[in-house]
Design a protein around this motif. Structure first.
Motif: not given
Length: 445
Positions: A267-272, A303-307
């Motif tokens: 649940l804490d991962l930036s990518l769900q 805190d990773f922002k994705g692609v």
């Protein structure tokens, strides 16, 4: 007399290979059958490298002692066939750069998730202060960086086309995300050829190297049983894993490596989403191999922002969510996209079909999709697959029409999903162009 190096294709990888070749004392000639982009023409001119655009001068090409070809040129191309008949070595830019590279490499491949995993791994290492470069299918050309940078580690995304041109290259850490049917048009519509191509990621690995792979992928599991694997194996999957590798315990990712254990709530991962749990696990294991501390790893995974163009939640217009998943160029990618959305979907699909089998989407489409907007020059296969299942199917031939049609078909609380399951080359330059046009037209609504 300098050794003669011919580069076929003058995109990012070709120009990078030309710069490295020149630096290493080759006589370099670059040839592209298409039009070379102005920025690359300028670079070649600045470096005083001989090149030609919109043609192949065969006599000059046939004089080569070594040829580096763009991954986009198939082996069946006449010029490649002639070179092979002459027994001229034809290799990829990655293979060429690998000959001069002394940095460690993390090489990531798979049918889906490889870009996200590559960028996430790069993000973790960079944030932890590692002197790291990003190369391959993302970032700057590997050869260009080997020529002009001085990194300690490279994170390299590799497509099957790049792997096909790699022979002596060795990955210190090889990551295999999954194998599902893709690009079968380039592999004689034979899945075996495609599997062999992906498994080239572990060729030349020794017991000092690491092989990170998805234990939940049946194709990978079957293939592993047939092969002798020299590297230390680090599997990841959604069940509990007691040995080295990654698994799930309740809602916690658990990664074990060399007596070190890392845990973090999904649940804490930036990518769900399930597919992103796999991506986070693979990147997490690779980072632990490079001794990234647990708290640094936890922070970066959060805190990773994705692609861009990969399940990118773009805008909400009158209560309708617009999601840009233009990077979904195969059916399996689209399966993940449909699976991750829990609202009624208007699905924009279509393009250049690479031998797609849409049957794996039947249940998801039946449950979730209220309308399909077919965006391509030939939508017959989409109609054959879904006419019986979806009441509203509309054909369009531009992104402007596609977005307008989807908007009219959607209602407050619905999601419009661009997830084409096909390549983009019939109507767009590439998937980025397709995604940018989608975002522009959504803004214009």
């Amino acid at each position: 007399m300098k050794n003669s190096l011919v580069i076929l294709g003058a995109g990012e990888s070709g120009v990078g290979a030309a710069i490295l070749g020149q630096k290493k004392g080759y006589s370099v000639f670059v040839s592209d059958l298409g039009k070379i982009k102005e920025k690359y023409q300028n670079v070649l001119s600045d470096y005083d490298i001989d090149f030609e655009s919109e043609k192949h001068s065969e006599e000059k090409i046939m004089e080569a002692e070594l040829v580096v070809k763009s991954p986009g040129i198939p082996e069946t191309a006449p010029v490649i066939q002639k070179l092979l008949a002459k027994q001229t070595p034809v290799i990829s830019e990655i293979e060429f750069a690998g000959r001069y590279n002394s940095a460690k490499t993390i090489c990531i491949t798979g049918s889906n998730g490889k870009t996200t995993t590559t960028l996430l791994t790069y993000h973790i290492l960079k944030k932890a202060g590692v002197n790291v470069g990003l190369a391959g299918n993302v970032g700057k050309s590997f050869a260009w960086q080997v020529a002009e940078e001085n990194f300690d580690v490279y994170v390299i995304e590799l497509s099957s086309f790049q792997l096909d041109g790699m022979y002596d290259f060795r990955a210190d850490v090889a990551v295999l995300m999954n194998i599902t049917p893709d690009h079968l048009d380039r592999y004689g519509y034979d899945m075996r050829n495609y599997i062999s191509s992906k498994f080239r990621i572990i060729q030349n690995q020794t017991s000092a190297d690491y092989f990170i792979y998805c234990a939940d992928d049946e194709v990978i599991q079957k293939e592993i049983k047939k092969r002798e694997i020299n590297a230390c194996s680090l599997p990841f999957g959604l069940s509990e894993n007691a040995a080295d590798g990654a698994g799930l315990r309740e809602d916690q990712i658990i990664i074990n490596f060399n007596q070190n254990q890392f845990s973090m709530s999904i649940l804490d991962l930036s990518l769900q989403g399930k597919h992103n749990t796999y991506n986070s696990m693979a990147a997490g294991i690779a980072s632990m191999v490079f001794k990234i501390r647990n708290e640094q790893l936890r922070e970066s995974l959060a805190d990773f922002k994705g692609v861009e163009h990969r399940l990118e939640n773009f805008l909400k217009v009158h209560g309708i969510d617009f999601i840009n998943d233009s990077k979904a160029t195969n059916v399996n990618s689209t399966w993940y996209a449909l699976e991750s959305i829990h609202k009624p979907i208007v699905w924009i699909a279509g393009g250049v079909d690479k031998g797609n089998d849409y049957s794996m989407l039947d249940n998801l489409v039946g449950e979730k999709v209220k309308a399909i907007v077919c965006l391509g020059k030939n939508n017959a296969k989409l109609h054959a697959a879904f006419d019986e299942k979806v009441k509203n199917m509309v054909d369009v031939t531009s992104m402007e029409e596609a977005v307008k049609a989807a908007y009219y078909l959607a209602r407050n609380g619905d999601t419009v999903l661009l997830s084409p399951a096909c390549a983009s080359f019939d109507l767009f330059e590439n998937y980025e162009d397709r995604g940018r046009q989608f975002k522009r037209e959504v803004r214009n609504l």
